[in-house]
Design an enzyme around this catalytic site. Structure first.
Site, PDB file in Angstrom:
ATOM      1  N   LYS A 175     -33.413  33.376 -34.837  1.00  0.00           N
ATOM      2  CA  LYS A 175     -33.543  32.215 -35.727  1.00  0.00           C
ATOM      3  C   LYS A 175     -32.790  32.536 -37.010  1.00  0.00           C
ATOM      4  O   LYS A 175     -33.131  33.450 -37.747  1.00  0.00           O
ATOM      5  CB  LYS A 175     -35.027  31.978 -36.029  1.00  0.00           C
ATOM      6  CG  LYS A 175     -35.390  30.569 -36.350  1.00  0.00           C
ATOM      7  CD  LYS A 175     -35.119  30.071 -37.739  1.00  0.00           C
ATOM      8  CE  LYS A 175     -35.830  30.666 -38.897  1.00  0.00           C
ATOM      9  NZ  LYS A 175     -35.158  30.290 -40.163  1.00  0.00           N
ATOM     10  N   GLU A 254     -38.260  44.354 -42.472  1.00  0.00           N
ATOM     11  CA  GLU A 254     -37.450  44.910 -43.565  1.00  0.00           C
ATOM     12  C   GLU A 254     -37.476  43.888 -44.687  1.00  0.00           C
ATOM     13  O   GLU A 254     -37.035  42.752 -44.500  1.00  0.00           O
ATOM     14  CB  GLU A 254     -36.002  45.148 -43.100  1.00  0.00           C
ATOM     15  CG  GLU A 254     -35.847  46.276 -42.108  1.00  0.00           C
ATOM     16  CD  GLU A 254     -36.200  47.641 -42.687  1.00  0.00           C
ATOM     17  OE1 GLU A 254     -36.275  47.784 -43.916  1.00  0.00           O
ATOM     18  OE2 GLU A 254     -36.442  48.554 -41.881  1.00  0.00           O
ATOM     19  N   CYS A 288     -30.879  43.568 -50.714  1.00  0.00           N
ATOM     20  CA  CYS A 288     -32.167  44.265 -50.808  1.00  0.00           C
ATOM     21  C   CYS A 288     -31.963  45.663 -51.386  1.00  0.00           C
ATOM     22  O   CYS A 288     -32.903  46.296 -51.847  1.00  0.00           O
ATOM     23  CB  CYS A 288     -32.790  44.367 -49.423  1.00  0.00           C
ATOM     24  SG  CYS A 288     -31.642  45.014 -48.213  1.00  0.00           S
ATOM     25  N   GLU A 388     -38.829  41.765 -57.452  1.00  0.00           N
ATOM     26  CA  GLU A 388     -37.425  41.710 -57.037  1.00  0.00           C
ATOM     27  C   GLU A 388     -36.737  40.485 -57.653  1.00  0.00           C
ATOM     28  O   GLU A 388     -37.250  39.375 -57.587  1.00  0.00           O
ATOM     29  CB  GLU A 388     -37.358  41.605 -55.514  1.00  0.00           C
ATOM     30  CG  GLU A 388     -35.930  41.565 -54.985  1.00  0.00           C
ATOM     31  CD  GLU A 388     -35.887  41.454 -53.461  1.00  0.00           C
ATOM     32  OE1 GLU A 388     -36.562  40.564 -52.893  1.00  0.00           O
ATOM     33  OE2 GLU A 388     -35.178  42.258 -52.843  1.00  0.00           O
TER      34      GLU A 388
HETATM   35  P1  NAD Z   1     -37.184  34.651 -46.475  1.00  0.00           P
HETATM   36  O1  NAD Z   1     -38.355  35.531 -46.265  1.00  0.00           O
HETATM   37  O2  NAD Z   1     -37.369  33.419 -47.259  1.00  0.00           O
HETATM   38  O3  NAD Z   1     -36.589  34.191 -45.077  1.00  0.00           O
HETATM   39  C1  NAD Z   1     -36.189  35.119 -44.085  1.00  0.00           C
HETATM   40  C2  NAD Z   1     -36.244  34.446 -42.722  1.00  0.00           C
HETATM   41  O4  NAD Z   1     -37.623  34.207 -42.394  1.00  0.00           O
HETATM   42  C3  NAD Z   1     -35.556  33.078 -42.691  1.00  0.00           C
HETATM   43  O5  NAD Z   1     -34.900  32.908 -41.466  1.00  0.00           O
HETATM   44  C4  NAD Z   1     -36.723  32.129 -42.830  1.00  0.00           C
HETATM   45  O6  NAD Z   1     -36.471  30.842 -42.325  1.00  0.00           O
HETATM   46  C5  NAD Z   1     -37.782  32.855 -42.005  1.00  0.00           C
HETATM   47  N1  NAD Z   1     -39.166  32.443 -42.281  1.00  0.00           N
HETATM   48  C6  NAD Z   1     -39.671  31.906 -43.409  1.00  0.00           C
HETATM   49  N2  NAD Z   1     -40.992  31.641 -43.241  1.00  0.00           N
HETATM   50  C7  NAD Z   1     -41.319  32.028 -41.981  1.00  0.00           C
HETATM   51  C8  NAD Z   1     -42.524  32.014 -41.218  1.00  0.00           C
HETATM   52  N3  NAD Z   1     -43.666  31.523 -41.714  1.00  0.00           N
HETATM   53  N4  NAD Z   1     -42.494  32.497 -39.956  1.00  0.00           N
HETATM   54  C9  NAD Z   1     -41.346  33.001 -39.433  1.00  0.00           C
HETATM   55  N5  NAD Z   1     -40.176  33.020 -40.105  1.00  0.00           N
HETATM   56  C10 NAD Z   1     -40.158  32.554 -41.374  1.00  0.00           C
HETATM   57  O7  NAD Z   1     -36.030  35.572 -47.109  1.00  0.00           O
HETATM   58  P2  NAD Z   1     -34.561  35.134 -47.599  1.00  0.00           P
HETATM   59  O8  NAD Z   1     -34.670  34.412 -48.885  1.00  0.00           O
HETATM   60  O9  NAD Z   1     -33.825  34.500 -46.477  1.00  0.00           O
HETATM   61  O10 NAD Z   1     -33.886  36.565 -47.839  1.00  0.00           O
HETATM   62  C11 NAD Z   1     -33.997  37.272 -49.024  1.00  0.00           C
HETATM   63  C12 NAD Z   1     -35.010  38.395 -48.889  1.00  0.00           C
HETATM   64  O11 NAD Z   1     -34.628  39.246 -47.822  1.00  0.00           O
HETATM   65  C13 NAD Z   1     -35.070  39.291 -50.113  1.00  0.00           C
HETATM   66  O12 NAD Z   1     -36.399  39.578 -50.430  1.00  0.00           O
HETATM   67  C14 NAD Z   1     -34.358  40.555 -49.666  1.00  0.00           C
HETATM   68  O13 NAD Z   1     -34.721  41.716 -50.351  1.00  0.00           O
HETATM   69  C15 NAD Z   1     -34.725  40.609 -48.227  1.00  0.00           C
HETATM   70  N6  NAD Z   1     -33.777  41.428 -47.482  1.00  0.00           N
HETATM   71  C16 NAD Z   1     -34.190  42.651 -47.035  1.00  0.00           C
HETATM   72  C17 NAD Z   1     -33.312  43.480 -46.348  1.00  0.00           C
HETATM   73  C18 NAD Z   1     -33.769  44.801 -45.826  1.00  0.00           C
HETATM   74  O14 NAD Z   1     -33.186  45.271 -44.855  1.00  0.00           O
HETATM   75  N7  NAD Z   1     -34.769  45.429 -46.408  1.00  0.00           N
HETATM   76  C19 NAD Z   1     -32.001  43.051 -46.119  1.00  0.00           C
HETATM   77  C20 NAD Z   1     -31.608  41.803 -46.598  1.00  0.00           C
HETATM   78  C21 NAD Z   1     -32.512  40.997 -47.263  1.00  0.00           C
END
Ligand code: NAD
Length: 486
Positions: A175, A254, A288, A388
Site C-alpha cells: 500500500k 520502522e 527519518c 520529530e
Molecule cells: P504515516 O505514518 O502517516 O504513513 C505511513 C503509511 O502508513 C502510509 O502509507 C499511510 O497511508 C499508512 N497508514 C496510515 N494510517 C494507517 C493505519 N491506520 N493502518 C495502516 N496503515 C496506515 O507516515 P508518513 O507521513 O507517510 O511518513 C513520515 C514518517 O515516516 C516519519 O515519522 C518518518 O520518520 C518515518 N520514516 C521512518 C523511516 C525508518 O526507516 N525509520 C524511514 C522513512 C520514514
C-alpha cells in the site's frame, strides 16, 4: 497531461471498486497535477490479499533462480527508465534531481542486490552430535507480506521491503502513501512486465493506492497476511504493532527519530559543519535519519554555529527539477507543521540563529518552500528537542563534558541514528557503546545509508526484533525449520 494510474491486483491493472480517484500535485507548484490515482477501499485491499494468498504456494515452490529473474529483470527495466523516474520523483515529492537520481539508483541496486542473494540465501548445515546424522536448517517464506510505506523515499522504501520478500518466496501486497505514489506505480509496471515475461503466477505482486485507515488497516488486519512491514510515523506504527501482535503476526515497524550529532572539541570543525549541514538539509530534512539535534562543545560552539550558518546560507532553494541544493517540502501539511515547530521553539526560549520561514521571492510564492532553520540555546526538555520535525530544522545545544553530551544525546524516546564529529578514535569508540541508537555515524551525516548492512533503530524508532536491508532484510520474511535426519 497527468496520467491516470490503476491498482495492480492479481496480474491486472484495475480501477478501485469505489470508482474514486485523487490527484497528486507538484510541491514546487501545487497547481500542477502530476497524476491521478485510485482512492481504494477495504474491498480492494481484500482482493489484493486474496490474490497474494492464492499465488503463494506456487511462488514458494519456485527455485531461487525464478526470484532472481523477476528482480533482475525489474532492476534492468528501472535502469532503462531511470531519468524519467527521477524526474517524476522530483515533480511529485520535491527532491532535487541529484537526490531523486540517487534514490532511483538505490532502488536499482536493491533489486540487483536481492536478485543475487535470491540464489545463495537459505539454511545452514550444522555440526552433528552422532555419526549418522544430518543436521541442518532450512528457511521457508512467511507467506503473504503486507507492506505499508511512507512518502519520503517513495521508490527506495517499497523496493527494500518488496525485493527481500519476493526473493524469499513470499507474495506481496504493497500500500503506497497518498503523497508521491506515482514513481512506485511506474516501478510496478517494470515488475508486472517482468513477471509476465518469466511466467510468474498472477498475484505475486499487488500494489494499490489509498488512505491508511481505508486500505492499510484492512491489509494489516487480514487473516491471510502473515508478516507486516511498516515504515512511517510513530503513532501509526505503534498502533499497527499492537494490532499485528494481538493477531500473532510477524511485524516490523520502522518509525521516526530525533537524531543527534555531537560535535566534540576534538572535531575538525570544517568537516563537522559539512556533516551536520548535510544531515539537516538533505532531502529537505524529510528523512527519518535527518540531523535534528546538534550538541556542540562549549569551547567551539560560537565558531561552529557561525560556520554552520554560512553553510546553510549557501544552499540554493528551488524546484527539484532545477537541481538546486534543496527542494520544497512535500505538502502544505508538512510545511505548516515545520513552521509551527519553529514558532514553538522560539516561544519556549530557543534563539533563532538562521532561517525561520519561507524564502522570499516571487518564485517561492506558490510552492511549499522553506529556509533551512537553526536555533541555538536549545534545551533538552524543549518540544523541538523531543518531537520529530520533518523539515530542515535543527536545535543546537551546548555541552561542557563528554558525559553531558551523551546524556543529552540519549535524552529522547527515539533511537535511530546518532553521530559524533571527532578526530579522537577513543572518544568515537566510547560513543558507540554509550548511545542508545541502532546506527552510529562517526564523522558522517546521520542521514545516508548503505543497502548491504542492517538498518534499524532502538526504543521508539523501531520494533527491535528485526532489521531491514542487507541479509537481515531477508531473515524477516522467512521462518527457520531445523531438520534432524538419521
Ligand atoms: P504515516 O505514518 O502517516 O504513513 C505511513 C503509511 O502508513 C502510509 O502509507 C499511510 O497511508 C499508512 N497508514 C496510515 N494510517 C494507517 C493505519 N491506520 N493502518 C495502516 N496503515 C496506515 O507516515 P508518513 O507521513 O507517510 O511518513 C513520515 C514518517 O515516516 C516519519 O515519522 C518518518 O520518520 C518515518 N520514516 C521512518 C523511516 C525508518 O526507516 N525509520 C524511514 C522513512 C520514514
Amino acid at each position: 497531461m497527468a496520467q491516470t494510474y490503476e491498482n495492480y491486483i492479481d496480474g491486472e491493472w484495475c480501477a478501485s471498486e469505489t470508482g474514486e480517484t485523487f490527484d497528486t500535485h507538484n510541491p514546487a507548484d501545487p497547481n500542477e497535477v502530476v497524476a491521478t490515482v485510485q482512492d481504494s477501499s477495504a474491498e480492494d485491499a481484500k482482493d489484493a490479499v486474496e490474490a497474494a494468498a492464492a499465488a503463494q504456494e506456487e511462488w514458494a515452490a519456485e527455485p531461487g533462480a525464478t526470484y532472481q529473474a523477476l528482480l533482475r529483470g525489474t532492476a534492468k527495466r528501472i535502469d532503462e527508465r531511470s531519468q524519467e523516474l527521477a524526474e517524476t520523483l522530483c515533480r511529485e515529492e520535491g527532491k532535487t534531481l541529484t537526490e531523486a537520481s540517487g534514490e532511483v539508483g538505490r532502488a536499482i541496486d536493491i533489486f540487483y542486490y536481492y536478485a543475487s542473494h535470491a540464489v545463495d540465501y537459505g539454511g545452514d548445515r550444522k555440526p552433528t552430535t552422532t555419526d549418522d546424522q544430518n543436521l541442518y536448517t532450512v528457511r521457508e517464506p512467511m507467506g503473504v507480506a503486507g507492506l505499508i510505506v511512507p512518502w519520503n523515499y517513495p521508490i527506495a522504501i517499497p523496493a527494500w521491503k518488496m525485493a527481500p520478500a519476493l526473493a524469499t518466496g513470499n507474495t506481496v501486497v504493497c500500500k503506497l502513501s497518498k503523497d508521491a505514489p506515482t514513481v512506485f506505480l511506474e516501478v510496478t509496471k517494470c515488475l508486472a512486465e517482468t513477471a509476465e515475461e518469466i511466467g510468474a503466477p498472477d498475484g505475486v505482486v499487488n500494489v494499490l493506492t489509498g488512505g491508511g485507515e481505508e486500505v492499510g488497516q484492512p491489509i494489516v488486519e487480514h487473516d491471510e497476511v502473515d508478516a507486516v512491514s511498516f515504515t512511517g510515523s510513530r503513532e501509526v506504527g505503534d498502533m499497527i504493532y499492537q494490532q499485528a501482535t494481538d493477531n500473532r503476526k510477524r511485524i516490523q515497524t520502522e518509525m521516526g527519530s530525533k537524531n543527534p550529532t555531537v560535535v566534540s572539541e576534538n572535531a575538525d570543525i570544517k568537516k563537522a559543519v559539512e556533516v551536520v549541514g548535510g544531515g539537516i538539509c538533505s532531502v529537505t530534512g524529510q528523512a527519518c535519519t535527518a540531523t535534528e539535534r546538534v550538541i556542540v562543545h562549549e569551547s567551539i560552539h560560537d565558531e561552529f554555529v557561525e560556520q554552520l550558518i554560512d553553510y546553510v546560507d549557501s544552499i540554493e532553494i528551488g524546484p527539484g527539477l532545477d537541481d538546486p541544493g534543496m527542494g520544497p517540502q512535500v505538502s502544505e501539511r508538512e510545511l505548516e507543521s515545520t513552521l509551527d515547530y519553529i514558532e514553538t521553539a522560539q516561544q519556549e526560549g530557543a534563539t533563532l540563529a538562521y532561517g525561520g520561514g519561507q524564502p522570499e521571492g516571487e518564485e517561492y510564492e506558490n510552492g511549499y518552500f522553506i529556509e533551512p532553520t537553526i536555533v541555538t540555546d536549545a534545551e533538552s526538555d524543549m518540544t523541538i528537542m523531543q518531537e520529530e520535525v520533518f523539515g530542515p530544522f535543527a536545535g543546537i545545544a551546548s555541552y561542557s563534558d563528554y558525559e553531558e553530551a551523551v546524556e543529552i544525546a540519549n535524552d529522547v524516546e527515539f533511537g535511530l541514528t546518532a553521530g559524533i564529529a571527532t578526530q579522537d578514535h577513543t572518544e568515537a569508540n566510547q560513543f558507540i557503546g554509550d548511545v542508545d541508537f541502532g546506527i552510529v555515524k562517526i564523522n558522517e551525516a546521520t542521514s545516508g545509508l548503505d543497502l548491504h548492512v542492517p538498518f534499524g533503530g532502538m526504543n521508539a524508532s523501531s520494533s527491535e526484533t528485526y532489521r531491514e536491508q542487507g541479509e537481515e532484510g531477508m531473515d524477516y520474511f522467512t521462518i527457520i525449520k531445523t531438520i534432524y535426519e538419521s
